[in-house]
Design a protein around this motif. Structure first.
Motif, PDB file in Angstrom:
ATOM      1  N   ILE A  15       2.149 -14.359  15.640  1.00 34.83           N
ATOM      2  CA  ILE A  15       3.021 -13.356  15.025  1.00 34.83           C
ATOM      3  C   ILE A  15       2.720 -13.239  13.534  1.00 34.83           C
ATOM      4  CG2 ILE A  15       5.423 -12.844  14.387  1.00 34.83           C
ATOM      5  CD1 ILE A  15       6.228 -14.089  17.118  1.00 34.83           C
ATOM      6  N   VAL A  16       2.553 -14.378  12.869  1.00 31.24           N
ATOM      7  CA  VAL A  16       2.207 -14.369  11.444  1.00 31.24           C
ATOM      8  C   VAL A  16       0.870 -13.667  11.229  1.00 31.24           C
ATOM      9  CG1 VAL A  16       1.676 -15.811   9.444  1.00 31.24           C
ATOM     10  CG2 VAL A  16       3.554 -16.448  10.967  1.00 31.24           C
ATOM     11  N   GLU A  17      -0.089 -13.908  12.115  1.00 25.40           N
ATOM     12  CA  GLU A  17      -1.401 -13.263  11.999  1.00 25.40           C
ATOM     13  C   GLU A  17      -1.290 -11.750  12.166  1.00 25.40           C
ATOM     14  OE1 GLU A  17      -3.869 -15.158  14.871  1.00 25.40           O
ATOM     15  OE2 GLU A  17      -3.872 -17.092  13.828  1.00 25.40           O
ATOM     16  N   TYR A  18      -0.435 -11.293  13.094  1.00 25.79           N
ATOM     17  CA  TYR A  18      -0.255  -9.848  13.269  1.00 25.79           C
ATOM     18  C   TYR A  18       0.380  -9.224  12.027  1.00 25.79           C
ATOM     19  CZ  TYR A  18      -1.435 -10.243  18.233  1.00 25.79           C
ATOM     20  OH  TYR A  18      -2.093 -10.463  19.412  1.00 25.79           O
ATOM     21  N   VAL A  19       1.315  -9.932  11.404  1.00 25.42           N
ATOM     22  CA  VAL A  19       1.902  -9.438  10.155  1.00 25.42           C
ATOM     23  C   VAL A  19       0.826  -9.328   9.083  1.00 25.42           C
ATOM     24  CG1 VAL A  19       3.525  -9.962   8.295  1.00 25.42           C
ATOM     25  CG2 VAL A  19       4.219 -10.316  10.673  1.00 25.42           C
ATOM     26  N   GLU A  20      -0.007 -10.347   8.979  1.00 24.97           N
ATOM     27  CA  GLU A  20      -1.085 -10.345   7.980  1.00 24.97           C
ATOM     28  C   GLU A  20      -2.050  -9.175   8.202  1.00 24.97           C
ATOM     29  OE1 GLU A  20      -4.013 -13.602   5.867  1.00 24.97           O
ATOM     30  OE2 GLU A  20      -3.468 -13.905   7.969  1.00 24.97           O
ATOM     31  N   LYS A  21      -2.315  -8.833   9.456  1.00 23.71           N
ATOM     32  CA  LYS A  21      -3.239  -7.738   9.786  1.00 23.71           C
ATOM     33  C   LYS A  21      -2.553  -6.376   9.739  1.00 23.71           C
ATOM     34  CE  LYS A  21      -5.965 -10.646  12.925  1.00 23.71           C
ATOM     35  NZ  LYS A  21      -6.334 -10.887  14.358  1.00 23.71           N
ATOM     36  N   ASP A  22      -1.253  -6.365   9.408  1.00 20.28           N
ATOM     37  CA  ASP A  22      -0.453  -5.146   9.356  1.00 20.28           C
ATOM     38  C   ASP A  22      -0.329  -4.491  10.730  1.00 20.28           C
ATOM     39  OD1 ASP A  22       1.197  -3.449   7.872  1.00 20.28           O
ATOM     40  OD2 ASP A  22      -0.403  -1.971   7.625  1.00 20.28           O
ATOM     41  N   GLU A  23      -0.402  -5.300  11.773  1.00 20.21           N
ATOM     42  CA  GLU A  23      -0.181  -4.805  13.137  1.00 20.21           C
ATOM     43  C   GLU A  23       1.296  -5.048  13.478  1.00 20.21           C
ATOM     44  OE1 GLU A  23      -3.084  -6.475  15.783  1.00 20.21           O
ATOM     45  OE2 GLU A  23      -4.771  -5.788  14.570  1.00 20.21           O
ATOM     46  N   ILE A  24       2.134  -4.250  12.827  1.00 20.49           N
ATOM     47  CA  ILE A  24       3.578  -4.485  12.848  1.00 20.49           C
ATOM     48  C   ILE A  24       4.175  -4.268  14.233  1.00 20.49           C
ATOM     49  CG2 ILE A  24       5.788  -3.837  11.830  1.00 20.49           C
ATOM     50  CD1 ILE A  24       3.777  -5.296   9.960  1.00 20.49           C
ATOM     51  N   ALA A  25       3.728  -3.238  14.938  1.00 20.22           N
ATOM     52  CA  ALA A  25       4.285  -2.951  16.256  1.00 20.22           C
ATOM     53  C   ALA A  25       4.067  -4.126  17.209  1.00 20.22           C
ATOM     54  CB  ALA A  25       3.664  -1.676  16.825  1.00 20.22           C
ATOM     55  N   ILE A  26       2.893  -4.738  17.134  1.00 26.48           N
ATOM     56  CA  ILE A  26       2.608  -5.897  17.993  1.00 26.48           C
ATOM     57  C   ILE A  26       3.485  -7.077  17.570  1.00 26.48           C
ATOM     58  CG2 ILE A  26       0.846  -7.513  18.783  1.00 26.48           C
ATOM     59  CD1 ILE A  26      -1.245  -5.367  18.257  1.00 26.48           C
ATOM     60  N   ALA A  27       3.629  -7.296  16.265  1.00 27.40           N
ATOM     61  CA  ALA A  27       4.471  -8.394  15.770  1.00 27.40           C
ATOM     62  C   ALA A  27       5.912  -8.223  16.237  1.00 27.40           C
ATOM     63  CB  ALA A  27       4.402  -8.456  14.245  1.00 27.40           C
ATOM     64  N   TYR A 132      14.700 -27.106   0.149  1.00 28.07           N
ATOM     65  CA  TYR A 132      14.121 -27.579   1.414  1.00 28.07           C
ATOM     66  C   TYR A 132      12.614 -27.742   1.239  1.00 28.07           C
ATOM     67  CZ  TYR A 132      18.462 -26.477   3.896  1.00 28.07           C
ATOM     68  OH  TYR A 132      19.766 -26.445   4.325  1.00 28.07           O
ATOM     69  N   SER A 133      12.138 -28.953   1.400  1.00 30.97           N
ATOM     70  CA  SER A 133      10.694 -29.191   1.390  1.00 30.97           C
ATOM     71  C   SER A 133      10.175 -29.075   2.819  1.00 30.97           C
ATOM     72  CB  SER A 133      10.391 -30.581   0.836  1.00 30.97           C
ATOM     73  OG  SER A 133      10.752 -30.664  -0.523  1.00 30.97           O
ATOM     74  N   PHE A 134       8.991 -28.512   2.964  1.00 32.25           N
ATOM     75  CA  PHE A 134       8.474 -28.292   4.307  1.00 32.25           C
ATOM     76  C   PHE A 134       6.953 -28.410   4.354  1.00 32.25           C
ATOM     77  CE2 PHE A 134       8.247 -24.128   2.293  1.00 32.25           C
ATOM     78  CZ  PHE A 134       7.048 -23.606   2.758  1.00 32.25           C
ATOM     79  N   THR A 135       6.455 -28.587   5.565  1.00 33.05           N
ATOM     80  CA  THR A 135       5.021 -28.541   5.824  1.00 33.05           C
ATOM     81  C   THR A 135       4.692 -27.195   6.445  1.00 33.05           C
ATOM     82  OG1 THR A 135       4.814 -30.927   6.132  1.00 33.05           O
ATOM     83  CG2 THR A 135       3.130 -29.552   7.160  1.00 33.05           C
ATOM     84  N   GLU A 136       3.742 -26.507   5.873  1.00 30.31           N
ATOM     85  CA  GLU A 136       3.362 -25.176   6.361  1.00 30.31           C
ATOM     86  C   GLU A 136       2.554 -25.277   7.651  1.00 30.31           C
ATOM     87  OE1 GLU A 136       0.072 -21.863   5.145  1.00 30.31           O
ATOM     88  OE2 GLU A 136       1.264 -22.689   3.490  1.00 30.31           O
ATOM     89  N   ILE A 137       2.831 -24.353   8.576  1.00 31.84           N
ATOM     90  CA  ILE A 137       2.032 -24.208   9.793  1.00 31.84           C
ATOM     91  C   ILE A 137       1.185 -22.942   9.713  1.00 31.84           C
ATOM     92  CG2 ILE A 137       2.106 -23.962  12.310  1.00 31.84           C
ATOM     93  CD1 ILE A 137       4.765 -25.527  12.239  1.00 31.84           C
ATOM     94  N   ALA A 138       1.790 -21.855   9.240  1.00 35.40           N
ATOM     95  CA  ALA A 138       1.055 -20.593   9.059  1.00 35.40           C
ATOM     96  C   ALA A 138       1.760 -19.767   8.003  1.00 35.40           C
ATOM     97  CB  ALA A 138       0.984 -19.822  10.376  1.00 35.40           C
ATOM     98  N   SER A 139       0.996 -18.934   7.290  1.00 40.82           N
ATOM     99  CA  SER A 139       1.597 -18.094   6.251  1.00 40.82           C
ATOM    100  C   SER A 139       0.702 -16.911   5.956  1.00 40.82           C
ATOM    101  CB  SER A 139       1.813 -18.902   4.961  1.00 40.82           C
ATOM    102  OG  SER A 139       0.558 -19.267   4.389  1.00 40.82           O
ATOM    103  N   CYS A 140       1.279 -15.906   5.284  1.00 32.44           N
ATOM    104  CA  CYS A 140       0.492 -14.778   4.793  1.00 32.44           C
ATOM    105  C   CYS A 140       1.261 -14.109   3.656  1.00 32.44           C
ATOM    106  CB  CYS A 140       0.191 -13.775   5.912  1.00 32.44           C
ATOM    107  SG  CYS A 140       1.642 -12.865   6.510  1.00 32.44           S
ATOM    108  N   GLY A 141       0.589 -13.247   2.927  1.00 37.43           N
ATOM    109  CA  GLY A 141       1.230 -12.487   1.859  1.00 37.43           C
ATOM    110  C   GLY A 141       1.329 -13.263   0.565  1.00 37.43           C
TER     111      GLY A 141
END
Length: 389
Positions: A15-27, A132-141
């Motif tokens: 889902i994060v990857e689809y957001v990054e690719k601007d494939e919003i409908a799929i996300a 809140y401290s956290f470990t990243e799994i995926a991100s974009c933007g």
């Protein structure tokens, strides 16, 4: 059960990857599918996120963000929304996403910090935001990679009342940056023993996350003290980078004060070390430089007060060195930071009009300190740090 959970992680990463690719409908479609099957993330939050993406109406996320509904079972979370950053005093808004897992960090407690603020100032400007401290799994933007923000402040999320939500500190990205350019910069700026003293808490593989968390939490308590960061934001006080820089330095310095009141001197000194590593190893090298960037200005103010306190000197090799090479000594090195920030905060509470902040938040910096900062901190590390874009 394990296979289902691993599969869920992969789906959310997609889902994060689809957001990054601007494939919003799929996300959007994937978010709604995930809401029906998720074992970790709250279905209502996922559905609201899908609606926000589909309709470009982000206020629907406001209540859930403030109430921390984006955090699911076992600390896993997902946020997708426009996030604003400033680079060279210019705002940049980009649809961003962060998927990660929260750390179990409890100290110092919010209640303890709020009570301290009331004790010192007679009132609390606003509730202390929980970090809140956290470990990243995926991100974009704007919250992804070297060019993004690793310290994700709530008011930059572009939906209503976001400033009332929590602070998110990307510990995995912070550590990655530290292990690269930041650590190398500290070793160039400071002489050998001083550099080692500053770096040791962040090189402690067992406790480094705890130190990072505590440093950012007392910093947020500093922002909440006095009139409060939210009040200044609503008054549009931070239009000039120098006012924002003073506010950052004030929050740092009150954070040192709160650390000194809640921790043994040895541990409080380690939080000072973490802060100085961030200010001199990372923030000083932001692209905006001395004439545009809030965090660069905060680092310059910190150096000014270290010299005023006679806590630091320049070696024959042109490096900065602390006079007292111990963590209690490092806490003493920022005594002037603490005293001046306490005074500044009490004065702002006595103002009859918010416009008085503009003259109050002008702190003189000696030209020689600016030259030292430019030459021995910024220019010394040119070519090392991959500057933030």
């Amino acid at each position: 059960m394990t296979a289902i959970f691993v599969n869920e992680q992969e789906l959310v990463k997609q889902i994060v990857e689809y957001v990054e690719k601007d494939e919003i409908a799929i996300a959007v479609r994937k978010l709604r599918q995930q809401a029906a099957n998720s074992r970790e993330l709250l279905p209502r939050w996922l559905l609201n996120t899908a609606d926000a993406l589909e309709n470009n109406d982000w206020d629907i996320l406001s209540e859930g963000f403030i109430n921390k509904d984006f955090i699911g079972k076992n600390g896993y979370f997902l946020i997708i929304a426009p996030y604003k950053i400033n680079r060279q005093s210019q705002p940049q808004v980009t649809l961003s996403a962060i998927y990660g897992k929260m750390h179990d960090t409890q100290e110092p407690s919010i209640e303890q910090l709020e009570n301290l603020s009331r004790e010192k100032f007679g009132k609390l400007g606003q509730p202390v935001p929980k970090n809140y401290s956290f470990t990243e799994i995926a991100s974009c933007g704007n919250i992804s990679g070297e060019s993004g923000e690793a310290f994700i402040v709530p008011y930059r999320w572009c939906f209503r009342n976001s400033s009332s939500g929590p602070v998110l500190n990307n510990a995995s990205e912070q550590r990655r940056r530290f292990l690269g350019s930041s650590r190398e910069c500290i070793k160039k700026i400071f002489e050998y023993e001083t550099a080692n003293l500053l770096l040791d808490p962040l090189e402690d593989e067992i406790n480094d996350k705890r130190y990072r968390h505590a440093d950012t939490q007392v910093h947020e308590a500093g922002h909440a003290s006095g009139l409060g960061f939210d009040f200044k934001l609503k008054q549009k006080f931070f239009q000039n980078y120098t006012y924002g820089g003073v506010e950052e330095w004030r929050a740092d310095s009150l954070g040192f004060e709160f650390a000194a009141c809640t921790l043994a001197a040895q541990e409080a000194g380690k939080l000072v070390a973490v802060n100085l590593c961030i200010r001199f190893g990372l923030d000083a090298h932001r692209l905006g430089g001395l004439e545009k960037d809030v965090d660069v200005h905060a680092g310059l103010l910190s150096l000014e007060h270290l010299f005023q306190n006679d806590a630091i000197y320049i070696t024959k090799n042109g490096q900065l060195a602390l006079r007292n090479l111990s963590y209690p000594g490092l806490l003493q090195a920022v005594e002037l930071h603490r005293a001046q920030a306490l005074c500044l905060t009490r004065r702002e509470l006595n103002l009859k009009s918010p416009t008085g902040l503009f003259s109050l938040y002008k702190i003189d910096i000696h030209p020689s300190i600016q030259s030292i900062f430019q030459g021995l901190v910024i220019e010394r590390c040119q070519g090392i740090w991959a500057k933030l874009q």
